[in-house]
Design an enzyme around this catalytic site. Structure first.
Site, short mmCIF file in Angstrom:
data_model
loop_
_atom_site.label_atom_id
_atom_site.label_comp_id
_atom_site.label_asym_id
_atom_site.label_seq_id
_atom_site.Cartn_x
_atom_site.Cartn_y
_atom_site.Cartn_z
N CYS A 12 -35.08 -0.36 -47.34
CA CYS A 12 -36.14 -0.33 -48.34
C CYS A 12 -36.25 0.97 -49.11
CB CYS A 12 -37.49 -0.51 -47.66
SG CYS A 12 -37.61 -2.03 -46.74
N GLY A 38 -32.60 -1.71 -51.94
CA GLY A 38 -32.96 -3.07 -51.55
C GLY A 38 -33.07 -3.96 -52.76
N ASN A 112 -40.78 1.85 -45.29
CA ASN A 112 -39.32 2.00 -45.28
C ASN A 112 -38.93 2.45 -43.89
OD1 ASN A 112 -36.62 2.46 -45.91
ND2 ASN A 112 -37.02 4.55 -46.60
N GLY A 113 -38.04 1.69 -43.25
CA GLY A 113 -37.61 2.06 -41.90
C GLY A 113 -37.69 0.86 -40.98
N TYR A 252 -23.87 7.84 -47.75
CA TYR A 252 -23.72 6.56 -48.42
C TYR A 252 -24.93 6.04 -49.18
CZ TYR A 252 -23.30 1.46 -48.55
OH TYR A 252 -23.30 0.15 -48.94
#
Ligand code: SF4
Length: 467
Positions: A12, A38, A112-113, A252
């Protein structure tokens, strides 16, 4: 590399604004710049000081927020979210921000996570009578806040956060406040910025550049920021914190124009490539990178090795989401649709192909074969990170351990499987050195080393090893 066909996906991105008349529009632009984190769903919730109102849907930012939808979103505060579904799965109800209305007021959450104790907390909450509307672990926080016995919301939020384990960057908004929280390890990036008098918060600093905000600082591990009409205050909800930022954000996930802990992501990747050239010197004619995330490392490799960097692989930018498909055969088809080798660059050449990581190996095999079909006489694959041998429990969908090619295969086995003339991975020491670090302190390297910064709960282990 191409996230949706590689099998390595960020969960996210989040963005929030407090105190700006165009809060929803700014959030739209912020989310657009975080779209790489996302693509499956997105939402924005606004506050006009009296009510919270939201728009969300399954799809890309530009698809969901039509002119009509944006016209609904009026207010001076907003939070937004882009989602890649991992834990909890997809579906409209799991698209965030989640919005809860109760007699005591409304609450919107963007996360997020990934929590590693979500299942056990959910079980406890359900035993106590909580009814969950979604299968997302984000909802656990809303129930914990509601059930906390403290009279003030700030204390209820801090109490609830202290029960969570794992990776979380949260935006929590009520009609009159925006709260921003980061887990005690700071696994996911989260930064604070200023746009005039308005506060902005984003998963990545590239979002600040897009909306014209000035970067102020990163949110600290275990910190809760509270922003309201009185300004901004910083509180702690965890006393014991150990920073462990996800290394894959550098390798990345994050955009090259973002900075994490003061290090520009492009520069970090370039240094990873330079280090790789020192660890894996190869007699070759050209260096090429797999677009987009490996280009910076390829430039670094070429510069250090003194071999020309060429665009040997081209990404087709106009392939739509139709090709974001979970099955293996469609993933391989996706590679063909999304990448082409440039015959004029690689024909008759010994090629060094730089990539950031290998997950399942199928994509690497296809790219090696694309280069050979285009006439490359040798293809040497160099990877700007160590082998990914273990799953991630913190919101990166690296799939199960069984699906990770490096979990049970040697480098030589992998080389043979992908059909490369040689294969080299960067070492852990080399990776840390490239980031200017002496040791591994301050970083999570769990998927490379198997050493995770948090306790991993048995139900989580079961999910990742058997799903
Ligand atoms: S396990 Fe790997 S992908 Fe997951 S947070 Fe740690 S470094 Fe990042």
């Amino acid at each position: 590399m191409l996230a949706e066909i590689k099998g390595l996906n960020e969960e996210c991105g989040i963005f929030g604004v407090w105190g700006h008349p165009d809060a929803a529009q700014l959030t739209y632009y912020g989310l657009h710049s975080l779209q790489h984190r996302g693509q499956e769903g997105t939402g924005i919730v606004v506050s006009d000081g009296k009510t919270l109102k939201g728009v969300k849907g399954e799809g890309l930012v530009a698809e969901i927020f039509t002119t009509e939808a944006m016209a609904e979103l009026t207010g001076s505060a907003a939070i937004g979210h882009v989602r890649y579904a991992t834990a909890g799965g997809g579906g409209y109800e799991n698209v965030q921000p989640l919005l809860f209305h109760s007699q005591s007021g409304s609450l919107a959450l963007a996360h997020n996570g990934n929590l590693v104790n979500a299942n056990s907390l959910k079980h406890q909450l359900e035993t106590q009578g909580s009814i969950f509307q979604t299968s997302s672990d984000t909802e656990v926080l809303a129930h914990l806040i509601r059930r906390s016995g403290y009279p003030h919301l700030n204390d209820r939020v801090k109490n609830a956060l202290s029960m969570l384990k794992g990776a979380y960057a949260y935006l929590i908004m009520t009609e009159t406040e925006l709260m921003v929280a980061l887990d005690p390890h700071g696994l996911r990036p989260l930064s604070l910025g200023l746009l005039g008098d308005a506060y902005v918060v984003a998963s990545e600093t590239c979002a600040f550049d897009v909306v014209g905000a000035e970067y102020i600082r990163e949110i600290m591990p275990g910190e809760l920021l509270i922003i309201n009409e009185n300004g901004l205050t910083s509180e702690r909800f965890a006393v014991s914190t150990t920073k462990a930022i996800c290394m894959m954000e550098y390798v990345y996930f994050s955009r090259p124009d973002s900075n994490i802990h003061g290090i520009n992501v492009h520069t970090a990747r370039k240094n990873l490539g330079k280090r790789l050239a020192l660890e894996a010197p190869i007699d070759a004619d050209v260096v090429t990178g797999v677009p987009d995330s490996s280009i910076s490392a390829a430039i670094g490799y070429a510069e250090e090795a003194g071999i020309p960097y060429e665009m040997g692989l081209i990404k087709n930018r106009y392939v739509g989401r139709t090709f974001i498909q979970p099955s293996q055969s469609l993933r391989e088809q996706g590679v063909k649709m999304k990448l082409s080798a440039v015959r004029g660059v690689v024909e008759g050449k010994r090629v060094v192909m730089v990539d950031d990581s290998i997950v399942r190996g199928t994509t690497s095999r296809r790219i090696v074969s694309l280069l050979k079909e285009a006439g490359a006489t040798e293809v040497h694959v160099v990877i700007s990170s160590p082998p990914i041998k273990n799953p991630c429990f913190y919101g990166i969908d690296t799939s199960t351990k069984e699906e990770l090619i490096a979990s049970d295969k040697s480098v030589e086995d992998i080389r043979q499987l992908i059909g490369a003339d040689s294969l080299t991975f960067l070492t852990v020491d080399g990776m840390m050195h490239a980031l200017g670090q002496e040791g591994t302190n301050g970083y999570c390297l769990g998927c490379f080393t198997g050493n995770y910064p948090t306790e991993i709960y048995p139900d989580t282990l079961q999910y990742y090893y058997q799903k």
